[in-house]
Design a protein around this motif. Structure first.
Motif, PDB file in Angstrom:
ATOM      1  N   ALA A   1      22.795 -94.224  21.034  1.00  0.00           N
ATOM      2  CA  ALA A   1      23.351 -93.509  19.883  1.00  0.00           C
ATOM      3  C   ALA A   1      24.399 -92.524  20.370  1.00  0.00           C
ATOM      4  CB  ALA A   1      22.234 -92.783  19.139  1.00  0.00           C
TER       5      ALA A   1
ATOM      6  N   LEU B   1      31.825 -90.786   9.614  1.00  0.00           N
ATOM      7  CA  LEU B   1      31.612 -89.931   8.436  1.00  0.00           C
ATOM      8  C   LEU B   1      32.952 -89.632   7.757  1.00  0.00           C
ATOM      9  CD1 LEU B   1      29.099 -87.185   9.699  1.00  0.00           C
ATOM     10  CD2 LEU B   1      28.639 -89.517   9.078  1.00  0.00           C
TER      11      LEU B   1
ATOM     12  N   GLY C   1      25.223 -87.612   9.168  1.00  0.00           N
ATOM     13  CA  GLY C   1      24.762 -88.798   9.885  1.00  0.00           C
ATOM     14  C   GLY C   1      23.244 -88.921   9.882  1.00  0.00           C
TER      15      GLY C   1
ATOM     16  N   PRO D   1      30.847 -81.523   7.892  1.00  0.00           N
ATOM     17  CA  PRO D   1      30.684 -80.431   8.873  1.00  0.00           C
ATOM     18  C   PRO D   1      30.366 -80.996  10.255  1.00  0.00           C
ATOM     19  CG  PRO D   1      28.745 -80.583   7.431  1.00  0.00           C
ATOM     20  CD  PRO D   1      29.665 -81.692   7.032  1.00  0.00           C
ATOM     21  N   THR D   2      30.995 -80.440  11.283  1.00  0.00           N
ATOM     22  CA  THR D   2      30.752 -80.918  12.653  1.00  0.00           C
ATOM     23  C   THR D   2      30.733 -79.730  13.622  1.00  0.00           C
ATOM     24  OG1 THR D   2      32.987 -81.083  13.590  1.00  0.00           O
ATOM     25  CG2 THR D   2      32.318 -82.844  12.085  1.00  0.00           C
ATOM     26  N   MET D   3      30.265 -80.036  14.842  1.00  0.00           N
ATOM     27  CA  MET D   3      30.374 -79.042  15.914  1.00  0.00           C
ATOM     28  C   MET D   3      31.469 -79.447  16.906  1.00  0.00           C
ATOM     29  SD  MET D   3      26.675 -77.438  16.544  1.00  0.00           S
ATOM     30  CE  MET D   3      26.017 -78.642  17.661  1.00  0.00           C
TER      31      MET D   3
END
Ligand code: AMP
Length: 282
Positions: A182, A39, A146, A27-29
């Motif tokens: 990061a 990932l 992550g 899942p991501t935005m």
């Protein structure tokens, strides 16, 4: 790659898979970067069908946060997902995720109150609710997340355990720029000087790790060492630096086996988080 724009397409695709199909879900935005790609690669490597979602989830943003300004880069995201060999992606729409009348909230209060939860009191309920919905829709055997969003990872691990969801949560290492920053979708909003200031966060964490490696176990001393460097640049306004255990997120007085040193700061009005493991963590 199958691109779905509606829940119906997602459900049809999911039903079309063999009942014993193993699915890896990311899942991501969106505004995808190398961190997200790592990932997707981890999922691909584990030999499962790879599915992703792109959804800027409004319920995890507070009233004065950057929902409207959050970067949205659909075309580039689609290209990145194709490049990484993703099998299926759902570009979700808020009206479909939260139809009129939606009234449910999933909360993990013990893990949501501290760290980022202090300045973002509604954030993790938004995350937990949307992740559980996505897991119910995708029904993956593996969920890839992550370590960059460490509190989120710990909380979702807890939710999966507590609610008896049958899936593995795979935590993936933090991907950084060569200078140590990061990767985050929000980094694009940093000015040049802001970027330099942002580097102080990681520098602080690394300094604390050096001290830990040299034998220091006292949490106050380790936190002080990190904050000394992290606060060196006046552009970085520190929100917290805390040393916690990796399961309950409880503050540690000293690091015996291991712990996580987590930091949050604002630079140029951009909220940044980072963390580092000291010793062994689960
Ligand atoms: P986001 O799009 O920010 O919601 O992030 C989606 C997933 O990508 C989450 O599981 C994040 O923890 C992960 N992620 C974001 N940035 C990084 C990074 N720099 N390294 C590793 N994972 C990341």
């Amino acid at each position: 790659m199958i691109v779905a724009n509606s829940k119906r397409e997602l459900l049809e695709w999911r039903r079309s898979l063999d009942s014993d199909a193993r699915l890896g879900f990311v899942p991501t935005m969106g505004a995808l970067h190398e961190g997200h790609r790592s990932l997707l690669r981890a999922a691909r490597k584990s030999g499962v069908t790879v599915a992703a979602s792109v959804f800027v989830n409004p319920t995890q943003f507070g009233p004065n946060e950057d929902l409207d300004q959050y970067p949205r880069t659909r075309e580039a995201d689609e290209a990145a997902l194709r490049e990484e060999g993703v099998d299926f992606v759902w570009f979700a729409d808020a009206a479909e995720v939260y139809p009129t009348g939606f009234a449910t909230e999933v909360r993990v209060p013990l893990l949501a109150a501290g760290l980022c939860g202090r300045s973002r009191p509604t954030h993790f309920a938004g995350v937990a609710t949307v992740v559980l919905k996505l897991l119910n829709l995708f029904r993956p055997s593996q969920l890839f997340m992550g370590r960059k969003d460490f509190q989120q990872l710990v909380l979702i691990r807890r939710l999966v355990l507590d609610l008896d969801l049958e899936l593995d949560v795979v935590g993936c290492d933090i991907v950084r720029d060569p200078d140590g920053l990061a990767l985050s979708s929000r980094n694009v909003k940093l000015s040049e000087a802001g970027r330099v200031a942002a580097l102080a966060l990681n520098r602080g964490l690394l300094a604390a790790r050096e001290l830990f490696k040299a034998g220091e176990r006292d949490a106050v001393k380790l936190v002080l060492e990190a904050s000394r460097l992290a606060m060196a640049d006046p552009r970085a306004s520190l929100e917290y630096i805390e040393l916690v255990d990796s399961v309950h997120l409880k503050a540690l007085e000293s690091v015996e086996r291991g712990g996580v040193l987590a930091i949050a700061a604002r630079v140029d009005g951009v909220r940044l988080i980072d963390n580092i493991a000291l010793g062994e963590i689960d």
